[in-house]
Design a protein around this motif. Sequence first.
Motif, mmCIF file in Angstrom:
data_model
loop_
_atom_site.group_PDB
_atom_site.id
_atom_site.type_symbol
_atom_site.label_atom_id
_atom_site.label_comp_id
_atom_site.label_asym_id
_atom_site.label_seq_id
_atom_site.Cartn_x
_atom_site.Cartn_y
_atom_site.Cartn_z
ATOM 1 N N ARG A 153 73.140 126.603 44.843
ATOM 2 C CA ARG A 153 72.980 127.888 44.171
ATOM 3 C C ARG A 153 73.601 127.913 42.776
ATOM 4 O O ARG A 153 73.050 128.521 41.858
ATOM 5 C CB ARG A 153 73.589 129.005 45.022
ATOM 6 C CG ARG A 153 72.754 129.337 46.247
ATOM 7 C CD ARG A 153 73.388 130.443 47.047
ATOM 8 N NE ARG A 153 72.600 130.708 48.251
ATOM 9 C CZ ARG A 153 73.006 131.490 49.240
ATOM 10 N NH1 ARG A 153 74.196 132.064 49.175
ATOM 11 N NH2 ARG A 153 72.244 131.688 50.298
ATOM 12 N N TYR A 175 71.254 135.200 46.867
ATOM 13 C CA TYR A 175 72.722 135.287 46.879
ATOM 14 C C TYR A 175 73.182 136.631 47.455
ATOM 15 O O TYR A 175 74.079 136.688 48.303
ATOM 16 C CB TYR A 175 73.266 135.107 45.472
ATOM 17 C CG TYR A 175 74.711 135.541 45.344
ATOM 18 C CD1 TYR A 175 75.726 134.843 45.996
ATOM 19 C CD2 TYR A 175 75.047 136.675 44.608
ATOM 20 C CE1 TYR A 175 77.049 135.256 45.902
ATOM 21 C CE2 TYR A 175 76.370 137.083 44.517
ATOM 22 C CZ TYR A 175 77.366 136.384 45.170
ATOM 23 O OH TYR A 175 78.659 136.799 45.083
ATOM 24 N N THR A 224 71.576 138.632 49.463
ATOM 25 C CA THR A 224 71.272 138.757 50.892
ATOM 26 C C THR A 224 72.300 138.036 51.759
ATOM 27 O O THR A 224 72.429 138.342 52.951
ATOM 28 C CB THR A 224 69.882 138.183 51.229
ATOM 29 O OG1 THR A 224 69.810 136.816 50.822
ATOM 30 C CG2 THR A 224 68.782 138.965 50.547
ATOM 31 N N SER A 225 73.043 137.106 51.186
ATOM 32 C CA SER A 225 74.047 136.373 51.961
ATOM 33 C C SER A 225 75.356 137.140 52.090
ATOM 34 O O SER A 225 76.263 136.699 52.802
ATOM 35 C CB SER A 225 74.326 135.007 51.312
ATOM 36 O OG SER A 225 74.995 135.165 50.063
ATOM 37 N N SER A 234 74.242 143.846 52.544
ATOM 38 C CA SER A 234 73.298 143.323 51.552
ATOM 39 C C SER A 234 72.207 144.323 51.204
ATOM 40 O O SER A 234 71.702 144.320 50.079
ATOM 41 C CB SER A 234 72.674 142.025 52.063
ATOM 42 O OG SER A 234 71.947 142.242 53.259
ATOM 43 N N GLN A 285 79.100 128.189 50.397
ATOM 44 C CA GLN A 285 77.822 128.340 51.086
ATOM 45 C C GLN A 285 77.723 127.372 52.249
ATOM 46 O O GLN A 285 77.334 127.729 53.360
ATOM 47 C CB GLN A 285 76.673 128.089 50.094
ATOM 48 C CG GLN A 285 75.297 128.157 50.727
ATOM 49 C CD GLN A 285 74.227 127.743 49.728
ATOM 50 O OE1 GLN A 285 74.463 127.607 48.540
ATOM 51 N NE2 GLN A 285 73.039 127.535 50.220
ATOM 52 N N GLU A 299 77.973 129.202 56.034
ATOM 53 C CA GLU A 299 76.704 129.410 56.719
ATOM 54 C C GLU A 299 76.473 128.389 57.819
ATOM 55 O O GLU A 299 75.800 128.661 58.802
ATOM 56 C CB GLU A 299 75.543 129.362 55.713
ATOM 57 C CG GLU A 299 75.595 130.523 54.718
ATOM 58 C CD GLU A 299 74.427 130.463 53.761
ATOM 59 O OE1 GLU A 299 73.583 129.546 53.919
ATOM 60 O OE2 GLU A 299 74.345 131.299 52.858
ATOM 61 N N GLU A 333 74.539 125.822 57.899
ATOM 62 C CA GLU A 333 73.098 125.726 58.080
ATOM 63 C C GLU A 333 72.733 124.418 58.780
ATOM 64 O O GLU A 333 73.297 123.366 58.507
ATOM 65 C CB GLU A 333 72.409 125.788 56.720
ATOM 66 C CG GLU A 333 72.598 127.120 56.028
ATOM 67 C CD GLU A 333 71.992 127.094 54.640
ATOM 68 O OE1 GLU A 333 71.499 128.113 54.204
ATOM 69 O OE2 GLU A 333 72.007 126.016 54.037
ATOM 70 N N PRO A 389 66.619 137.444 55.899
ATOM 71 C CA PRO A 389 67.574 136.588 56.627
ATOM 72 C C PRO A 389 67.551 136.797 58.133
ATOM 73 O O PRO A 389 67.937 135.891 58.876
ATOM 74 C CB PRO A 389 68.931 137.007 56.039
ATOM 75 C CG PRO A 389 68.614 137.525 54.693
ATOM 76 C CD PRO A 389 67.288 138.223 54.840
ATOM 77 N N SER A 435 67.919 130.470 58.256
ATOM 78 C CA SER A 435 68.721 130.670 57.057
ATOM 79 C C SER A 435 68.377 129.678 55.947
ATOM 80 O O SER A 435 68.402 130.024 54.765
ATOM 81 C CB SER A 435 70.207 130.564 57.406
ATOM 82 O OG SER A 435 70.500 129.297 57.976
#
Length: 392
Positions: free
Chosen positions: A70, A118, A120-121, A125, A186, A190, A192, A322, A327
């Motif tokens: 990001r 960004y 939405t994380s 949000s 991040q 997260e 992910e 999301p 994700s």
Amino acid sequence: MPLPRAQIALAFFAFIIVGANDGAFGVVLPSIQDHYHADKATIGLLFLASTVGYLFGSFNNGPLLEKLGRHRFLMLGTLALLIGTGTISFMPPFPFLLVGYLILGVGISLLDPGLNAYITSLPRSTALLNYLHAFYGVGAWLGPLLASALLSQRLGWNGVYITWWSLGLLALIGFGWLFRNLNERQGSEEGEEQATGNVLWMALRLRVVWLAALFLLFYVGAEVSLGNWSFSFLTEERHGDLLLSGGIVSGYWFGLTLGRVVLAHAGERIGNRRLIELCLGGVALGLALVWFVPFQPISAAGLLLVGFCLGPIFPSVIALMPGLVPSRLVPSAIGFLASMSAVGGSLCPWLAGNLAEHLGLWTLLPFAIVLTGCMLCLWLALPHKAAQEMPQ
């Protein structure tokens, strides 16, 4: 200022720049046309170049975000904005001007979904996304005023783009400093899952992404069609006063921004789905008032209601993603939604203009009601449960 708040403030500032650029374009366009001695068909290539750049960036932002993270992704978008506005500000030969607008379109196409993803994380949000898009409206309101002031001082139309370049440079420095640790957080927060393959292709295999993208295509189509053609409808079809009609259209855009501010927290209280259903009903009611009651105060109230109810729809749909897609696919999904909304913003006003040319401007309101009906059908078809598995 704590780091997250500073990052959010910078995101809002960047959206003001994007909104100001979009809002000021119509003001500087006649000056650009005079400078290049171009006809309307030729000057229309600027729209095409910007749209092509936006679509190119939108369809590639998922893989780019996957590779860059990001922090560097947002810096790349801001750098493209700087290159685009810098090229335009030099008033180069027309082919290079087209290149400048194309690069500017790429930059905006990266900043738009990058900042949406960004926000939405973050916690809360939905409200933050409404505020983010409200700041776009603030920029779209301030941009024409600033551009008019610069032109009135005989500073030249390129002075507008020098201003955008200067503001973009501040944003680039801000992203470089405030977002420098975003990639690390991040990854740790997260957690992910890892997956192979092109993230955009995987996002496009999800039915919910297509339903949401088509929904926003019709949404932006309705929003831009009403914004572009309402003045002509009020003055030519209803024979309204020019100044009053201009004020009514301004009220429509004011309502759009007001709705995003006032209803920012409504989605958290009643749920995004319920909020959007109520907003679609309000849009239909406002359009019906304007259509069936040919009285300018009622038209003003109707268009204000339409703008107010349209306002929170776009950010609320983005806030849902999301919870509906894995994700890792959220940035690609949001990028695709943004690209399809850009298609709607170009296609639907063109269709509205053709209907007005062949059948009359009265068709604007039933056309907008049909688009609202299409939105409702797509909304009801959207699943209510989150995606459970990553497509392979």
